[in-house]
Scaffold this motif. Sequence first.
Motif, PDB file in Angstrom:
ATOM      1  N   GLY A 187      38.003 -11.063  62.950  1.00 21.01           N
ATOM      2  CA  GLY A 187      37.377 -11.782  62.374  1.00 21.01           C
ATOM      3  C   GLY A 187      35.335 -11.836  61.859  1.00 21.01           C
ATOM      4  N   THR A 188      34.916 -10.358  62.536  1.00 21.13           N
ATOM      5  CA  THR A 188      33.855 -10.413  62.692  1.00 21.13           C
ATOM      6  C   THR A 188      33.315  -9.361  61.550  1.00 21.13           C
ATOM      7  OG1 THR A 188      33.632  -9.382  64.753  1.00 21.13           O
ATOM      8  CG2 THR A 188      31.791  -8.821  63.664  1.00 21.13           C
ATOM      9  N   THR A 189      32.887  -9.868  60.454  1.00 25.95           N
ATOM     10  CA  THR A 189      31.950  -8.333  59.422  1.00 25.95           C
ATOM     11  C   THR A 189      31.388  -7.742  59.811  1.00 25.95           C
ATOM     12  OG1 THR A 189      32.203 -11.214  58.242  1.00 25.95           O
ATOM     13  CG2 THR A 189      30.732  -8.804  57.179  1.00 25.95           C
ATOM     14  N   VAL A 190      31.771  -6.138  58.811  1.00 29.50           N
ATOM     15  CA  VAL A 190      31.199  -5.089  59.661  1.00 29.50           C
ATOM     16  C   VAL A 190      30.029  -4.288  58.202  1.00 29.50           C
ATOM     17  CG1 VAL A 190      31.406  -2.876  60.221  1.00 29.50           C
ATOM     18  CG2 VAL A 190      33.316  -4.859  61.025  1.00 29.50           C
ATOM     19  N   LEU A 191      29.482  -4.176  59.165  1.00 31.25           N
ATOM     20  CA  LEU A 191      28.530  -2.855  57.561  1.00 31.25           C
ATOM     21  C   LEU A 191      28.044  -1.736  58.388  1.00 31.25           C
ATOM     22  CD1 LEU A 191      26.816  -1.929  55.111  1.00 31.25           C
ATOM     23  CD2 LEU A 191      24.798  -3.599  56.356  1.00 31.25           C
ATOM     24  N   LEU A 192      29.034  -0.562  58.090  1.00 28.28           N
ATOM     25  CA  LEU A 192      28.734   0.905  59.252  1.00 28.28           C
ATOM     26  C   LEU A 192      28.129   1.075  58.055  1.00 28.28           C
ATOM     27  CD1 LEU A 192      30.589   2.651  60.700  1.00 28.28           C
ATOM     28  CD2 LEU A 192      31.780   2.801  59.141  1.00 28.28           C
ATOM     29  N   VAL A 193      27.235   2.433  59.311  1.00 25.44           N
ATOM     30  CA  VAL A 193      26.237   3.174  58.688  1.00 25.44           C
ATOM     31  C   VAL A 193      26.839   4.992  59.401  1.00 25.44           C
ATOM     32  CG1 VAL A 193      23.819   4.455  58.680  1.00 25.44           C
ATOM     33  CG2 VAL A 193      24.029   2.453  57.430  1.00 25.44           C
ATOM     34  N   GLU A 194      26.807   6.011  58.415  1.00 26.86           N
ATOM     35  CA  GLU A 194      27.832   6.728  58.908  1.00 26.86           C
ATOM     36  C   GLU A 194      28.076   7.766  58.243  1.00 26.86           C
ATOM     37  OE1 GLU A 194      30.012   9.015  60.805  1.00 26.86           O
ATOM     38  OE2 GLU A 194      30.441   6.692  62.053  1.00 26.86           O
ATOM     39  N   GLN A 195      27.776   9.144  58.633  1.00 21.56           N
ATOM     40  CA  GLN A 195      27.701  10.203  58.318  1.00 21.56           C
ATOM     41  C   GLN A 195      29.511  10.800  58.186  1.00 21.56           C
ATOM     42  OE1 GLN A 195      24.950  12.995  60.395  1.00 21.56           O
ATOM     43  NE2 GLN A 195      23.964  13.277  58.674  1.00 21.56           N
ATOM     44  N   ASN A 196      30.047  10.522  58.759  1.00 21.20           N
ATOM     45  CA  ASN A 196      32.118  10.508  58.154  1.00 21.20           C
ATOM     46  C   ASN A 196      32.598  10.069  57.286  1.00 21.20           C
ATOM     47  OD1 ASN A 196      34.444  11.444  58.851  1.00 21.20           O
ATOM     48  ND2 ASN A 196      34.275  11.780  60.790  1.00 21.20           N
ATOM     49  N   ALA A 197      32.168  10.774  56.299  1.00 22.34           N
ATOM     50  CA  ALA A 197      32.019   9.953  55.313  1.00 22.34           C
ATOM     51  C   ALA A 197      33.745   9.263  55.146  1.00 22.34           C
ATOM     52  CB  ALA A 197      31.747  10.879  53.667  1.00 22.34           C
ATOM     53  N   ALA A 198      34.601  10.178  55.591  1.00 20.16           N
ATOM     54  CA  ALA A 198      35.582  10.635  54.856  1.00 20.16           C
ATOM     55  C   ALA A 198      36.950   9.348  55.708  1.00 20.16           C
ATOM     56  CB  ALA A 198      36.500  11.842  55.672  1.00 20.16           C
ATOM     57  N   GLN A 199      35.973   8.981  57.092  1.00 20.56           N
ATOM     58  CA  GLN A 199      36.879   7.780  57.947  1.00 20.56           C
ATOM     59  C   GLN A 199      36.166   6.531  57.416  1.00 20.56           C
ATOM     60  OE1 GLN A 199      38.276   7.883  59.916  1.00 20.56           O
ATOM     61  NE2 GLN A 199      39.293   9.736  60.647  1.00 20.56           N
ATOM     62  N   ALA A 200      34.611   6.662  57.369  1.00 18.79           N
ATOM     63  CA  ALA A 200      34.714   5.739  56.897  1.00 18.79           C
ATOM     64  C   ALA A 200      34.822   5.161  55.036  1.00 18.79           C
ATOM     65  CB  ALA A 200      33.027   5.601  56.514  1.00 18.79           C
ATOM     66  N   LEU A 201      35.055   5.376  54.865  1.00 24.53           N
ATOM     67  CA  LEU A 201      35.635   5.312  52.611  1.00 24.53           C
ATOM     68  C   LEU A 201      37.011   4.941  52.826  1.00 24.53           C
ATOM     69  CD1 LEU A 201      33.829   8.029  50.219  1.00 24.53           C
ATOM     70  CD2 LEU A 201      33.476   5.680  50.837  1.00 24.53           C
ATOM     71  N   LYS A 202      37.901   5.458  54.084  1.00 24.72           N
ATOM     72  CA  LYS A 202      39.149   4.741  54.462  1.00 24.72           C
ATOM     73  C   LYS A 202      39.318   3.638  55.030  1.00 24.72           C
ATOM     74  CE  LYS A 202      41.672   9.480  55.827  1.00 24.72           C
ATOM     75  NZ  LYS A 202      41.924  10.357  57.135  1.00 24.72           N
ATOM     76  N   ARG A 203      38.105   3.013  55.314  1.00 27.34           N
ATOM     77  CA  ARG A 203      38.602   1.110  56.400  1.00 27.34           C
ATOM     78  C   ARG A 203      37.280   0.351  54.896  1.00 27.34           C
ATOM     79  NH1 ARG A 203      39.470   5.661  59.804  1.00 27.34           N
ATOM     80  NH2 ARG A 203      40.829   4.971  61.960  1.00 27.34           N
ATOM     81  N   ALA A 204      36.134   1.024  54.875  1.00 29.74           N
ATOM     82  CA  ALA A 204      35.542   0.110  54.094  1.00 29.74           C
ATOM     83  C   ALA A 204      36.771  -0.400  52.858  1.00 29.74           C
ATOM     84  CB  ALA A 204      34.515   0.530  53.151  1.00 29.74           C
ATOM     85  N   ASP A 205      35.732  -1.773  52.104  1.00 30.95           N
ATOM     86  CA  ASP A 205      35.957  -2.750  51.343  1.00 30.95           C
ATOM     87  C   ASP A 205      35.517  -2.195  50.166  1.00 30.95           C
ATOM     88  OD1 ASP A 205      38.596  -4.497  52.260  1.00 30.95           O
ATOM     89  OD2 ASP A 205      36.506  -4.936  54.479  1.00 30.95           O
ATOM     90  N   THR A 206      34.056  -2.047  50.375  1.00 27.21           N
ATOM     91  CA  THR A 206      33.058  -1.970  49.867  1.00 27.21           C
ATOM     92  C   THR A 206      31.965  -0.675  50.494  1.00 27.21           C
ATOM     93  OG1 THR A 206      31.881  -3.211  50.423  1.00 27.21           O
ATOM     94  CG2 THR A 206      32.985  -3.977  48.310  1.00 27.21           C
ATOM     95  N   ALA A 207      31.561   0.540  49.893  1.00 25.85           N
ATOM     96  CA  ALA A 207      30.858   1.621  49.802  1.00 25.85           C
ATOM     97  C   ALA A 207      29.705   1.675  48.673  1.00 25.85           C
ATOM     98  CB  ALA A 207      31.984   2.368  49.958  1.00 25.85           C
ATOM     99  N   HIS A 208      29.069   2.213  49.513  1.00 30.66           N
ATOM    100  CA  HIS A 208      27.224   2.009  48.964  1.00 30.66           C
ATOM    101  C   HIS A 208      27.468   3.438  49.072  1.00 30.66           C
ATOM    102  CE1 HIS A 208      27.165  -2.054  48.128  1.00 30.66           C
ATOM    103  NE2 HIS A 208      27.777  -1.810  48.949  1.00 30.66           N
ATOM    104  N   ILE A 209      26.425   4.758  48.007  1.00 32.16           N
ATOM    105  CA  ILE A 209      26.242   6.159  47.857  1.00 32.16           C
ATOM    106  C   ILE A 209      24.349   6.011  48.259  1.00 32.16           C
ATOM    107  CG2 ILE A 209      25.901   8.520  47.585  1.00 32.16           C
ATOM    108  CD1 ILE A 209      28.876   8.506  47.424  1.00 32.16           C
TER     109      ILE A 209
END
Length: 239
Positions: A187-209
């Motif tokens: 139930g916790t909303t997450v905003l993730l900053v991450e250089q491991n783009a592959a892992q981040a994009l796999k889990r992101a509902d929305t993404a910004h470059i």
Amino acid sequence: MLLEVEGLCVNYGHIEAIRDVTFGVEEGTVATLIGANGAGKTTTLKTLSGLRKVRAGAVRFDGKDITHAPPYQRVLLGISQSPEGRGCFPGMTVLENLDMGAFLRKDRKSAAYRADLDRVFDLFPRLKERERQAAGSMSGGEQQMLAIGRALMAKPRLLLLDEPSMGLAPKLIQQIFTIIGEINQQGTTVLLVEQNAAQALKRADTAHILETGEIVRSGSGRELSGDDSVKAAYLGGDL
């Protein structure tokens, strides 16, 4: 929309760190900011936490303008951050570090507090094993778990994670991202900053470059991970 960022501009002296950044984070989702070093990702999170002054633009949380609110008010409203570099208190034990994450809570002797502590230990069993150990004597992966657990002890509605995989072995990186998914599912909303783009994009509902302080592309994690130009720039040509 739980978090709304509109036209955000932040300077370091005379240098523009982020410029006209606009995005939103829906409640219950995982959003990610990706980009190269120096793109403005960490500055954006620090600004959302109230650690950097806004030159222009607005930040709203659950409809409330928090553009100039001090950090402690943002924590009270439900924003908590696990910073880049972890920032654990090295001379304090795991339990003491976790308690520091709850410093604004008035229920620290309650069953609810104990339940939140148990939740952190369920997510990170290693911390339970090390609860009396000084944070400074723990491995980098254990300190990363502690930094996230400490942020969770503030009972955030929005969890800001800054480079949670930095410096970790591949096996631990996978574990950390799996746990981030569990935190979101709880139930916790997450905003993730991450250089491991592959892992981040796999889990992101929305993404910004972000590039040089500006958002240049936005979309779902799936859309961006399947884009050839994004693959070439951030995913080594392949997800």
